[in-house]
Scaffold this active site. Structure first.
Site, short mmCIF file in Angstrom:
data_model
loop_
_atom_site.label_atom_id
_atom_site.label_comp_id
_atom_site.label_asym_id
_atom_site.label_seq_id
_atom_site.Cartn_x
_atom_site.Cartn_y
_atom_site.Cartn_z
CE LYS A 104 -8.24 -3.63 14.03
NZ LYS A 104 -7.18 -3.70 12.84
CG ASN A 152 -0.21 -0.23 2.65
OD1 ASN A 152 0.40 0.67 2.88
ND2 ASN A 152 -0.36 -1.26 3.29
N PRO A 162 -2.43 -12.11 10.16
CG PRO A 162 -0.34 -12.35 11.30
CD PRO A 162 -1.05 -12.38 9.97
N1 CTP Z 1 -3.40 -3.26 12.24
C1 CTP Z 1 -2.52 -4.54 12.85
N2 CTP Z 1 -2.67 -5.44 12.01
C2 CTP Z 1 -3.34 -5.99 11.05
C3 CTP Z 1 -4.17 -4.76 10.53
C4 CTP Z 1 -4.22 -3.60 11.26
O1 CTP Z 1 -1.83 -4.26 13.56
N3 CTP Z 1 -3.30 -6.98 10.22
C5 CTP Z 1 -3.44 -2.14 13.17
C6 CTP Z 1 -2.93 -0.87 12.39
O2 CTP Z 1 -1.66 -0.81 12.78
C7 CTP Z 1 -3.80 -0.05 13.12
C8 CTP Z 1 -4.90 -0.39 13.23
O3 CTP Z 1 -4.80 -1.79 13.43
O4 CTP Z 1 -3.19 0.57 14.30
C9 CTP Z 1 -6.34 -0.36 12.04
O5 CTP Z 1 -5.87 -0.54 11.08
P1 CTP Z 1 -6.75 -0.57 9.73
O6 CTP Z 1 -5.83 -0.93 8.65
O7 CTP Z 1 -7.21 0.96 9.56
O8 CTP Z 1 -7.71 -1.62 10.27
P2 CTP Z 1 -7.94 -3.08 9.67
O9 CTP Z 1 -8.20 -3.77 10.94
O10 CTP Z 1 -7.18 -3.69 8.60
O11 CTP Z 1 -9.51 -2.78 9.20
P3 CTP Z 1 -10.02 -2.39 7.58
O12 CTP Z 1 -8.80 -2.62 6.69
O13 CTP Z 1 -11.35 -3.11 7.55
O14 CTP Z 1 -10.39 -0.96 7.77
#
Ligand code: CTP
Length: 396
Positions: A341, A210, A305
């Site tokens: 979370k 990304n 994960p």
């Molecule tokens: N995060 C993480 N591990 C992942 C995905 C996300 O630790 N596999 C953490 C990111 O570092 C951030 C938070 O979770 O602090 C939210 O990340 P985001 O990408 O916005 O959330 P997602 O759970 O991926 O949700 P979505 O993509 O559905 O918006």
């Protein structure tokens, strides 16, 4: 709470019997998080060997102003600039007299003159020498210049006299040195930050990733160090320099980021998940480059994960801070992530404005509050975020 994390201490040893205590002092300073380098006067080497001090500090000991090899490694002026604190322990009556007159006739007195760091002096001498008017005058000169005088203690002396003039014990010198830096908001806290994107391999030359630049995580790491924290930054592939005093661990994919994170959780006080972790990875990583054939190709992805959720599930859980980069319904999506979370705090922001940009505007969310942080440069916003985290830690 001791606050010597990331502090650079130049320990100057002069020729008194208490010099042997510098072995323990060095050990304590390092244990408290300081980086220690040692300079010794010639007389000091009669009381404790440079080899002992080198083994304990893990660094070459500076003994001679005109040593070509030592100067090539780190010159005395560079060392004087490097230090946050010059701690002279033990400081003999002779050395105090010399520096009070601005002399620069050996490596240690030269560095005292050249440094703009804090200077602390731990006197050690016979009680009659301590009581002498010359010593009093010399010390008053140093106090007027802003030097810190640690001790001395009273008691039995090596020469058999009893009275003031003993060097303070290493543990007391440690406490006093630390008190000179007790200003950081996050003094002594261990902070682990994930940052940047992850890359999930498809084959040896392609990956899914990304646009995350890592700038927010790097700004937070730099500002956390400035606030006195010990910072470990677990970073995906980015094109940024490591901020000073930050322990950076480079990873590529989400699985590696999770492993590195869990390895650093045992003494972590605050975990900040800033990384834009790829949510999915290819189910299979092809060993050879995939060749172009059909008009369409199917890639099967499996879920990665969720690193921050794993941290929030730990029995000994740090204060967990997340980020939510959203393109729509920023605050409500953020609130949902905070709950789902099990985070203690979350900063929600607009992903399309943030990626690759130097500035950011965020909403800070906790289970009970919602506040807008003023928009601005990522370093300024990072400082405000850390302020909120420090306040929450104080209250928890
Ligand atoms: N995060 C993480 N591990 C992942 C995905 C996300 O630790 N596999 C953490 C990111 O570092 C951030 C938070 O979770 O602090 C939210 O990340 P985001 O990408 O916005 O959330 P997602 O759970 O991926 O949700 P979505 O993509 O559905 O918006």
């Amino acid at each position: 709470m001791l606050s010597l994390t990331n502090k650079r201490i130049l320990l100057g040893i002069t020729g008194g019997i208490a010099a042997y205590k510098c072995a323990e002092l060095t050990r304590l300073l390092i244990k408290a998080g300081a980086e220690v380098r040692v300079a010794m006067t010639k007389a000091a080497t009669e009381f404790i060997t440079p080899l002992t001090m080198q083994a304990l500090s893990g660094q070459r000991v500076h003994l001679d102003l005109l040593d070509i090899d030592a100067e090539a490694a780190m010159g005395h002026i560079e060392l004087a600039r490097w230090a946050d604190l010059v701690l002279i322990a033990p400081a003999t009556a002779d050395f105090i007299a010399r520096i009070s007159h601005g002399q620069a006739n050996d490596i240690l007195s030269t560095m005292v003159l050249a440094t703009s760091a804090k200077i602390a002096v731990a006197p050690a001498m016979n009680q009659a020498m301590w009581a002498d008017d010359s010593t009093t005058t010399n010390l008053n000169t140093l106090v007027d210049r802003g030097y810190h005088i640690f001790g001395p203690a009273e008691g039995e002396q090596a020469c058999g006299d009893v009275g003031p003039g003993r060097m303070l014990e290493p543990a007391q010198l440690l406490e006093l040195s630390s008190s000179l830096f007790e200003t950081g908001l996050l003094a002594g806290k261990n902070i682990v930050i994930t940052g940047g994107p992850t890359r999930e391999a498809i084959d040896p030359v392609r990956f899914i990733s990304n646009h995350s630049s890592g700038k927010m995580a790097y700004a937070l790491a730099a500002e956390a160090v400035a606030a006195g924290a010990k910072v470990t930054l677990i970073s995906g592939p980015v094109n940024l320099a490591t901020p000073d005093s930050v322990h950076r661990i480079d990873v590529v994919n989400a699985a590696q980021m999770l492993d590195a994170t869990l390895e650093h959780m045992s003494n972590c006080d605050v975990f900040i998940g800033v990384a834009a972790v790829a949510d999915y990875r290819p189910a299979e990583v092809e060993a050879q480059k995939i060749k172009k054939s059909d008009e369409q190709m199917q890639l099967t992805l499996i879920k990665n994960p969720d690193i921050i959720s794993e941290v929030a599930k730990l029995d000994r859980k740090p204060f967990v801070v997340g980020f939510a980069a959203e393109t729509n319904d920023i605050v409500s999506n953020g609130k949902d992530k905070l709950t789902r979370k099990n985070l203690d705090m979350l900063f929600a922001n607009n992903a399309t404005e943030t990626f690759n940009s130097d500035s950011i505007s965020v909403t800070a969310l906790t289970k009970t509050s919602e506040s807008e942080l003023s928009a601005g440069n990522k370093n300024v916003v990072a400082r405000n975020m850390l302020q909120l985290i420090a306040t929450a830690l104080g209250a928890s």
